[in-house]
Scaffold this active site. Structure first.
Site: not given
Ligand code: UD1
Ligand code: UDP
Length: 365
Positions: A210
């Protein structure tokens, strides 16, 4: 004493669950400590948010700031404005933020600027040194204004010391994400597709991607996935797709017979899958910690990590983001030469208790 607990994105929910539990336990013992759970709304899909509250038994948030998605500045602004409004209605005594997402930074700034409310950063002090990632900025900004630092490693402690943080504000406590893993380990559940995809223990891969550097360009994403599929020697690759990645995957039409793209998974099913996998390929931070504790080989498609102990102590290996690095890593894996790894100090399932004990001590009248 009123504590705000901030959570906005998927990894936050997993990190706050044991803190909420530990506070509730202290309340039941008669300690005058109360909390307000504030969901910023950064993640909002049921599969990225609600399902974790259900599975991990986290109570309904007292407030949802409904910030939603946006650019970095838009999201930061929306969260700060909404949280400031809440603090103006009723301030808290301590604001606990976890991890390194935008919600973490935004709420720490809003609290600190609201009459100097104390901020505690759980997972403070970790650094990747990579300024191209928004998370590094979130970490540095949050740490620069936090009052208490609950850390996961000695490396984090040293980073904070080097930044001039006084010793009595640094509490080395371990990892709350691992508290959740250890608590949930007996409850992990086989995913519904296990039989349908003919999975057996040790005979499939798990992949999650991601990070913008890997998923925001279709050609890069395609190359990475192709190398993983080719390297996996026909084993199924289960790929729970983050919403950020889903858009690109669909647009680029990336499909392979052994690639099983599925929706983001529930915590209990996902970690069941990880526990029994041959190996995990990821760019997640939290997953490198979980694979370390479960002793599952982990290949990280990033050039750096803010969690070096997953490599120095655990089973994680940084491959970088060049697809050419993937084939040699698979050769090591299938050659039976992947390192075994151990568990980092204090990642023992009792971190949240240590945090709440410390809070109770410092706030004793
Ligand atoms: C965010 C965090 C990242 C973390 C990740 C965990 C920041 C800058 N980034 O990244 O550090 O590792 O979460 O998963 O805070 N979206 C949906 N549904 C949702 C959420 C997001 O469709 O419920 C889509 C939207 O198009 C959005 C994109 O995902 O624009 C990115 O979401 P965002 O929260 O900005 O950043 P992540 O890539 O999820
Ligand atoms: N995770 C989950 N389902 C998924 C992918 C991840 O439950 O399909 C959990 C995973 O076990 C971990 C957390 O989500 O506890 C990690 O989140 P993510 O990778 O989104 O964020 P990051 O740790 O990189 O910020």
């Amino acid at each position: 004493m009123l504590i705000d607990i901030i959570a906005g994105a998927r990894p936050n929910f997993i990190k706050i669950a044991p803190i909420v539990d530990a506070i509730q336990k202290r309340r039941d013992q008669g300690v005058a400590i109360d909390f307000r759970l504030v969901h910023t709304g950064q993640h909002y899909d049921k599969k990225m948010s609600g399902d974790f509250f259900e599975q991990l038994g986290i109570p309904e948030p007292h407030h949802n700031l409904e910030a939603g998605s946006g650019t970095q500045a838009e999201q930061t602004g929306k969260i700060m404005t909404a949280y400031e409004r809440l603090l103006m209605q009723q301030p808290c005594d301590l604001c606990i933020v976890v991890g390194d997402v935008t919600s973490t930074m935004a709420c720490s700034i809003a609290a600190k600027k609201m009459n100097n409310i104390a901020v505690a950063h759980v997972e403070g002090g970790i650094r990747s040194g990579d300024w191209t990632m928004p998370e590094e900025i979130n970490r540095v900004v949050t740490d620069s204004i936090s009052d208490y630092f609950y850390t996961t490693s000695h490396v984090a402690n040293n980073n904070l010391r080097q930044a001039g943080i006084a010793e009595n504000r640094i509490c080395f406590v371990g990892n709350t994400m691992i508290d959740t893993l250890m608590k949930q380990m007996p409850h992990l559940r086989q995913p519904e597709f296990w039989d349908r995809y003919r999975l057996t223990a040790g005979n499939y891969m798990v992949m999650t991607l991601h990070r913008p550097a890997n998923v925001d360009r279709a050609d890069k994403l395609k190359e990475l996935i192709q190398e993983v599929v080719m390297g996996s020697q026909q084993l199924p690759v289960i790929f729970p797709v983050h919403p950020r990645t889903a858009k690109m995957l669909d647009a680029a039409g990336i499909t392979y017979p052994t690639l099983y793209a599925v929706e983001p998974m529930g915590y209990l099913e996902f970690n069941y899958l990880v526990k029994h996998a041959k190996a995990v390929v990821t760019d997640s931070g939290g997953i490198t910690e979980e694979t370390t504790v479960m002793g599952v080989p982990c290949m990280t498609l990033r050039d750096n990590t803010e969690r070096p102990e997953t490599c120095t102590v655990g089973t994680n290996e940084l491959l970088g983001t060049d697809p050419a690095a993937i084939a040699p890593a698979f050769a090591t894996l299938f050659g039976g030469r992947w390192k075994k790894g151990g568990i980092p100090e204090l990642w023992d399932g009792h971190t949240a208790e240590r945090i709440v004990d410390h809070i109770v001590r410092i706030y004793k009248p």
